[in-house]
Design a protein around this motif. Structure first.
Motif, PDB file in Angstrom:
ATOM      1  N   LYS A   1     -15.927 -25.958 -44.115  1.00 25.40           N
ATOM      2  CA  LYS A   1     -16.998 -25.460 -44.625  1.00 25.40           C
ATOM      3  C   LYS A   1     -17.566 -24.510 -43.817  1.00 25.40           C
ATOM      4  N   SER A   2     -18.263 -24.780 -42.888  1.00 18.99           N
ATOM      5  CA  SER A   2     -18.260 -24.199 -41.424  1.00 18.99           C
ATOM      6  C   SER A   2     -17.627 -22.673 -42.073  1.00 18.99           C
ATOM      7  N   ILE A   3     -16.337 -22.397 -41.966  1.00 16.63           N
ATOM      8  CA  ILE A   3     -15.519 -21.612 -41.948  1.00 16.63           C
ATOM      9  C   ILE A   3     -16.129 -20.708 -43.986  1.00 16.63           C
ATOM     10  N   GLU A   4     -15.827 -21.637 -44.375  1.00 20.61           N
ATOM     11  CA  GLU A   4     -15.986 -20.894 -45.937  1.00 20.61           C
ATOM     12  C   GLU A   4     -17.278 -20.302 -46.221  1.00 20.61           C
ATOM     13  N   LEU A   5     -18.772 -20.674 -45.582  1.00 15.13           N
ATOM     14  CA  LEU A   5     -19.737 -19.742 -45.445  1.00 15.13           C
ATOM     15  C   LEU A   5     -19.852 -18.640 -44.943  1.00 15.13           C
ATOM     16  N   ASP A   6     -19.442 -18.852 -43.439  1.00 12.17           N
ATOM     17  CA  ASP A   6     -19.058 -18.034 -42.578  1.00 12.17           C
ATOM     18  C   ASP A   6     -17.956 -17.178 -42.630  1.00 12.17           C
ATOM     19  N   ASP A   7     -17.066 -16.460 -44.193  1.00  9.58           N
ATOM     20  CA  ASP A   7     -15.903 -15.912 -44.107  1.00  9.58           C
ATOM     21  C   ASP A   7     -15.843 -14.656 -43.378  1.00  9.58           C
ATOM     22  N   ILE A   8     -15.275 -14.244 -43.074  1.00  9.46           N
ATOM     23  CA  ILE A   8     -15.140 -12.958 -42.146  1.00  9.46           C
ATOM     24  C   ILE A   8     -14.211 -12.479 -43.205  1.00  9.46           C
ATOM     25  N   ASP A   9     -14.849 -10.845 -43.622  1.00 13.32           N
ATOM     26  CA  ASP A   9     -13.524 -10.116 -45.093  1.00 13.32           C
ATOM     27  C   ASP A   9     -12.905  -8.905 -43.854  1.00 13.32           C
ATOM     28  N   GLU A  10     -11.528  -8.214 -44.179  1.00 10.74           N
ATOM     29  CA  GLU A  10     -11.642  -7.370 -43.786  1.00 10.74           C
ATOM     30  C   GLU A  10     -12.574  -6.383 -43.173  1.00 10.74           C
ATOM     31  N   PHE A  11     -13.200  -5.658 -43.643  1.00  6.07           N
ATOM     32  CA  PHE A  11     -14.218  -4.754 -43.091  1.00  6.07           C
ATOM     33  C   PHE A  11     -15.030  -5.741 -42.351  1.00  6.07           C
ATOM     34  N   ASP A  12     -15.095  -6.424 -41.945  1.00 12.55           N
ATOM     35  CA  ASP A  12     -15.645  -7.299 -40.871  1.00 12.55           C
ATOM     36  C   ASP A  12     -15.077  -7.676 -39.924  1.00 12.55           C
ATOM     37  N   ARG A  13     -13.427  -7.777 -40.131  1.00 14.15           N
ATOM     38  CA  ARG A  13     -13.213  -8.217 -38.865  1.00 14.15           C
ATOM     39  C   ARG A  13     -12.647  -6.591 -37.354  1.00 14.15           C
TER      40      ARG A  13
END
Length: 118
Positions: free
Chosen positions: A33-45
């Motif tokens: 759930k923590s990962i889902e809420l703080d997900d990182i998309d390609e731009f953020d990487r």
């Protein structure tokens, strides 16, 4: 008191507490759930500060918890996700090699251990 069901840090900390109590399945759910809420998309990487990313920490700790609970292949997948965000270090490779050894992916483990030696 106000609550916030979208607080990824709270899920991460609760997962950590559950992990210490050996409640691995519950901890894995909270890390997820923590990962889902703080997900990182390609731009953020590209702009991610890997030393201060809650999402990466949740992937790493979920991998540890999965390893403890016997979900070895899933642990390898979480560790691999962590290193996909940054240059791999010898420590990273050792963690993945150990997880692969426990998952009985021995040829990959040998390859990773050999890389850390060379």
């Amino acid at each position: 008191m106000s609550t916030n069901s979208k607080n990824s840090a709270a899920y991460h900390k609760r997962a950590s507490a559950k992990e210490k109590l050996c409640r691995y399945a519950e901890a894995i759910l909270d890390y997820t759930k923590s990962i889902e809420l703080d997900d990182i998309d390609e731009f953020d990487r590209e702009e991610l500060d890997v030393t201060n990313s809650g999402c990466l920490l949740s992937y790493f700790h979920r991998g540890n918890t999965r390893l403890k609970s016997g979900d070895r292949q899933e642990a390898v997948e979480d560790y691999t996700e962590v290193i996909s965000f940054r240059a791999i270090t010898t420590d990273d490779l050792m963690i993945i090699a150990k997880a692969r050894r426990y998952a009985e992916d021995l040829e990959s483990a040998i390859r990773d251990f050999t890389t850390t030696i060379d």
